[in-house]
Design a protein around this motif. Structure first.
Motif, PDB file in Angstrom:
ATOM      1  N   ALA A   1       0.697  -1.375   0.030  1.00  0.00           N
ATOM      2  CA  ALA A   1      -0.262   0.193  -0.060  1.00  0.00           C
ATOM      3  C   ALA A   1       0.577   1.502  -0.148  1.00  0.00           C
TER       4      ALA A   1
ATOM      5  N   GLU B   1       2.301   1.644  -3.364  1.00  0.00           N
ATOM      6  CA  GLU B   1       1.428   2.116  -4.081  1.00  0.00           C
ATOM      7  C   GLU B   1       0.718   3.884  -4.224  1.00  0.00           C
ATOM      8  N   GLY B   2       1.130   4.330  -3.283  1.00  0.00           N
ATOM      9  CA  GLY B   2       1.104   5.785  -3.323  1.00  0.00           C
ATOM     10  C   GLY B   2      -0.104   5.680  -2.073  1.00  0.00           C
ATOM     11  N   ARG B   3      -0.902   4.431  -1.222  1.00  0.00           N
ATOM     12  CA  ARG B   3      -1.469   3.960  -0.324  1.00  0.00           C
ATOM     13  C   ARG B   3      -1.038   4.480   1.212  1.00  0.00           C
TER      14      ARG B   3
ATOM     15  N   VAL C   1      -2.220   5.369   3.915  1.00  0.00           N
ATOM     16  CA  VAL C   1      -3.560   5.900   4.712  1.00  0.00           C
ATOM     17  C   VAL C   1      -3.612   4.254   4.452  1.00  0.00           C
ATOM     18  N   GLU C   2      -4.047   3.470   3.791  1.00  0.00           N
ATOM     19  CA  GLU C   2      -4.263   1.751   4.207  1.00  0.00           C
ATOM     20  C   GLU C   2      -3.504   0.844   5.378  1.00  0.00           C
TER      21      GLU C   2
ATOM     22  N   VAL D   1       1.746  11.080   6.249  1.00  0.00           N
ATOM     23  CA  VAL D   1       0.510  11.392   5.727  1.00  0.00           C
ATOM     24  C   VAL D   1      -0.002  12.727   6.702  1.00  0.00           C
TER      25      VAL D   1
END
Length: 170
Positions: A74, A77-79, A81-82, A111
């Motif tokens: 995650a 892949e630039g996510r 927060v997940e 973040v």
């Protein structure tokens, strides 16, 4: 075929390693060969209990490994927060490794939650005071927070950790 001698050896092993499954399995087999079915079955039940507990522990840590892989994916892949709940799950269930704490802190920093990042890095440093990555992360978080005292402390620790060691250089 020296069953009495083997029994003494295995009983001593059972004293030294009471939760070693192979000891109980071997004792169970030995008692069955001696015709003591009740003791043999009791040892085989103990073996099965230990094996089940080991299997459950392995599965528990295996799930943590896959959460770690998913969290890293995650983030990659630039996510980011997940990734947070995945790392937190491992921390709550007691399967987190030092890398999980460090990666969670880095995600908090990424973040924009420098306060949580700083606390997470400080948590790592409370157990691993010489962890270079944690000190570097703490410095980044302190810069984001504008906390000059924390920055100074982190820089001082980095200087100490990075100081050339001359032990053995004769």
């Amino acid at each position: 075929n020296r069953l009495d001698e083997a029994e003494g050896y295995l009983l001593r092993l059972a004293e030294l390693a009471p939760d070693h499954r192979q000891v109980h399995y071997s004792l169970g087999q030995l008692y069955m060969r001696q015709g003591d079915t009740a003791r043999g079955q009791a040892e085989m039940e103990r073996f099965a209990q230990i094996k089940q507990a080991e299997d459950e522990d392995w599965e528990h840590h295996n799930q943590a490994h896959f959460r770690r892989v998913e969290a890293r994916k995650a983030v990659g892949e630039g996510r980011p927060v997940e990734a947070i709940p995945l790392y937190e799950h491992s921390i709550v269930d007691g399967t987190a490794e030092v890398s999980d704490y460090l990666e969670l802190a880095a995600v908090h920093l990424e973040v924009g939650d420098a306060d949580k990042a700083a606390r997470a890095y400080q948590g790592v440093l409370s157990s691993f005071p010489y962890n270079h990555e944690a000190v570097e992360g703490l410095l980044k978080a302190a810069i984001e927070l504008g906390d000059s005292s924390l920055q100074e402390d982190a820089r001082r620790k980095l200087q100490i950790l990075d100081w050339p060691c001359s032990v053995g250089d004769q």
